[in-house]
Design a protein around this motif. Structure first.
Motif, PDB file in Angstrom:
ATOM      1  N   UNK A 213       0.830  -1.209   0.000  1.00  0.00           N
ATOM      2  CA  UNK A 213       0.000   0.000   0.000  1.00  0.00           C
ATOM      3  C   UNK A 213       0.871   1.269   0.000  1.00  0.00           C
ATOM      4  N   UNK A 214       1.932   1.238   0.816  1.00  0.00           N
ATOM      5  CA  UNK A 214       2.830   2.405   0.879  1.00  0.00           C
ATOM      6  C   UNK A 214       3.487   2.640  -0.481  1.00  0.00           C
ATOM      7  N   UNK A 215       3.863   1.527  -1.150  1.00  0.00           N
ATOM      8  CA  UNK A 215       4.492   1.654  -2.470  1.00  0.00           C
ATOM      9  C   UNK A 215       3.543   2.284  -3.475  1.00  0.00           C
ATOM     10  N   UNK A 216       2.270   1.821  -3.449  1.00  0.00           N
ATOM     11  CA  UNK A 216       1.291   2.405  -4.380  1.00  0.00           C
ATOM     12  C   UNK A 216       1.046   3.875  -4.052  1.00  0.00           C
ATOM     13  N   UNK A 217       1.010   4.211  -2.734  1.00  0.00           N
ATOM     14  CA  UNK A 217       0.816   5.611  -2.341  1.00  0.00           C
ATOM     15  C   UNK A 217       1.984   6.468  -2.816  1.00  0.00           C
ATOM     16  N   UNK A 221       1.944   9.604  -5.235  1.00  0.00           N
ATOM     17  CA  UNK A 221       2.515  10.896  -4.854  1.00  0.00           C
ATOM     18  C   UNK A 221       3.512  11.388  -5.905  1.00  0.00           C
ATOM     19  N   UNK A 222       4.323  10.466  -6.398  1.00  0.00           N
ATOM     20  CA  UNK A 222       5.266  10.861  -7.439  1.00  0.00           C
ATOM     21  C   UNK A 222       4.547  11.302  -8.702  1.00  0.00           C
ATOM     22  N   UNK A 223       3.465  10.582  -9.041  1.00  0.00           N
ATOM     23  CA  UNK A 223       2.681  10.971 -10.204  1.00  0.00           C
ATOM     24  C   UNK A 223       2.074  12.355 -10.005  1.00  0.00           C
ATOM     25  N   UNK A 224       1.549  12.603  -8.776  1.00  0.00           N
ATOM     26  CA  UNK A 224       0.969  13.912  -8.480  1.00  0.00           C
ATOM     27  C   UNK A 224       2.039  15.009  -8.543  1.00  0.00           C
ATOM     28  N   UNK A 225       3.195  14.695  -8.022  1.00  0.00           N
ATOM     29  CA  UNK A 225       4.301  15.669  -8.042  1.00  0.00           C
ATOM     30  C   UNK A 225       4.730  15.988  -9.470  1.00  0.00           C
ATOM     31  N   UNK A 226       4.826  14.934 -10.301  1.00  0.00           N
ATOM     32  CA  UNK A 226       5.198  15.168 -11.698  1.00  0.00           C
ATOM     33  C   UNK A 226       4.133  15.981 -12.421  1.00  0.00           C
ATOM     34  N   UNK A 227       2.828  15.718 -12.111  1.00  0.00           N
ATOM     35  CA  UNK A 227       1.755  16.501 -12.731  1.00  0.00           C
ATOM     36  C   UNK A 227       1.825  17.963 -12.299  1.00  0.00           C
TER      37      UNK A 227
END
Length: 483
Positions: A213-217, A221-227
């Motif tokens: 779960x932490x890995x998916x989160x 988060x990385x996807x959100x940061x890149x966006x």
């Protein structure tokens, strides 16, 4: 073990030069007391085992002692001792002689290997010599204690290896039993410690699920940061495109302005050149006035030269007339003398012819003196003119001095003009540098404003990652601008 074939003693105790040869089997040495029987055994021990030590065994009156032992394997060992030398010599057939010196109290290894008669070590403190014995030694092992006899027999028969093996095995078994017991105790302790971890598999499954779960989160988060970064990059590109459009609109007429700036720069350079030439022309006019003034003052130099030449002629005349005046003075003196003489010669009036002749001579002299007097007046007038001429010549020297001063001032003025031109060039360079600094400052101000907009648009510090407040950024940039 090698058998000894012969022993030769030279200057060893009572033996001057003795050779003893042995047969196979039992050999018996027979002789009276103090006849040298024990010295033979002692000499053999001295060669084989370095016993006794020292130099007391050297024969009285001799300066060396030598013992030679020949073995049945054609090996000869020679031991030689003097007051300053102590050495072994080993001779073997078809081999080079080996000489050994400086070996101390121990027998060299090469000597022991040559004769092969090693002592039997019973234990750490006891050794038995199986090959030689002393004169008063008892039968073999009978004078030793029971334990030494047992150890010796064990050594000779090899039983000590069994004792050592049994002792080492017992020691190993004891250590293994202790280690086994210690291992069992460790196992019991570990079992007790593992009781709280019976449900470890269930906890591990939960941990694995939590980690997934932490890995998916983290991925989200990385996807959100890149966006977010893409969004900021898009906003920055939009802002930069707007600025570029404004800059393009501003610089559309840049070529016209450049032409005007070049024209104005050319005009300014021409104006500076004309101003410099105008000042130079004004200064030349001033110098021209001064030169004309001095030319006018010195215009009568030709007349002065004529006056100077006339003065030289007048001076010559003056000198001539001064000589004549001297003659005139002498003539007056002669006249007075003649008058005195005439008074004294009144008695000569009886001869008037002579008196008339004398008077005519006096009259002629008086005329000459009158002429000289007139010439003297003219000479005084010429002298006055000459003095005036000399005064004018002094003024001419002053004019020459002033001319040199003017030339010096002109050279200083030219140097001043050169320095002034350099000063104008430096001022122009300073002006260009000042304009460049102003342009750089304005460019830096634009960069600071752009940096401020970028920081405000990002919303966080690129160094520490903290949130940026608008008031702090403006205060920081205003402080930098003030500095």
């Amino acid at each position: 073990m090698n058998n000894i074939l012969s022993v030769r003693l030279e200057n060893f105790q009572s033996h001057l030069d003795s050779l003893i040869e042995f047969d196979k089997g039992l050999n018996v040495l027979v002789g009276q007391s103090d006849s040298g029987k024990t010295a033979i055994i002692r000499a053999i021990r001295w060669v084989l085992f370095n016993q006794p030590r020292g130099t007391d065994f050297i024969r009285v009156g001799a300066n060396f002692a030598r013992v030679t032992i020949v073995f049945e394997n054609n090996v000869t060992i020679i031991r030689e001792r003097t007051s300053s030398k102590n050495r072994y010599m080993i001779k073997e057939s078809e081999k080079e002689d080996l000489i050994l010196e400086g070996f101390g109290i121990h027998v060299p290894k090469e000597v022991v290997e040559a004769h092969g008669m090693l002592p039997l070590r019973v234990d750490r403190d006891h050794e038995l010599n199986l090959h030689l014995s002393q004169q008063l030694d008892g039968p073999f092992l009978l004078e030793q204690t029971g334990s030494i006899r047992a150890k010796t027999i064990g050594r000779i028969s090899g039983a000590h290896y069994l004792d050592m093996a049994i002792r080492d095995t017992s020691k190993d078994l004891s250590q293994l039993n202790q280690r086994l017991k210690h291992g069992e105790e460790e196992v019991e302790k570990l079992k007790e410690k593992l009781l709280p971890y019976e449900k470890l598999d269930e906890a591990k499954a939960k941990i694995d699920q939590t980690e997934s779960n932490i890995t998916s989160i983290k991925k989200n988060q990385q996807l959100l940061k890149s966006l977010k970064q893409i969004k900021r990059h898009k906003e920055q590109i939009t802002y930069e495109s707007t600025e570029m459009k404004q800059i393009l609109n501003t610089v559309q007429s840049l070529s016209i302005w450049e032409e005007k700036v070049d024209s104005i720069s050319h005009s300014l350079a021409r104006l500076r050149d004309l101003s410099r030439k105008r000042k130079y022309l004004q200064e030349m006019h001033e110098i021209k006035k001064v030169c004309v003034h001095w030319i006018q003052i010195t215009s009568s130099l030709g007349e002065m030269e004529t006056i100077y030449i006339n003065s030289k002629e007048s001076l010559a005349k003056h000198r001539y007339f001064s000589a004549k005046r001297t003659e005139y003075t002498k003539a007056i003196q002669e006249k007075s003398q003649l008058k005195n003489q005439l008074k004294r010669t009144d008695f000569l009036k009886e001869n008037p012819y002579q008196q008339i002749t004398h008077m005519m001579e006096i009259l002629g002299r008086w005329k000459q003196l009158s002429t000289l007097y007139k010439n003297e007046k003219k000479l005084n007038e010429t002298k006055t003119i000459w003095k005036q001429t000399l005064q004018q010549l002094r003024n001419a020297e002053a004019v020459e001095h002033y001319t040199k001063q003017i030339d010096y001032d002109l050279s200083k003025w030219r140097n001043y003009q050169l320095l002034k031109e350099k000063r104008d060039e430096l001022r122009q360079g300073l002006h260009v540098g000042t304009q460049f600094i102003k342009q750089q400052k304005s460019h830096l101000q634009i960069l600071e404003e752009t940096y401020e907009q970028i920081l405000l648009s990002k919303g966080h510090c690129p160094v520490c990652g903290g949130e940026i407040q608008t008031e702090k950024v403006e205060a920081l940039l205003s402080g930098k601008r003030g500095n």
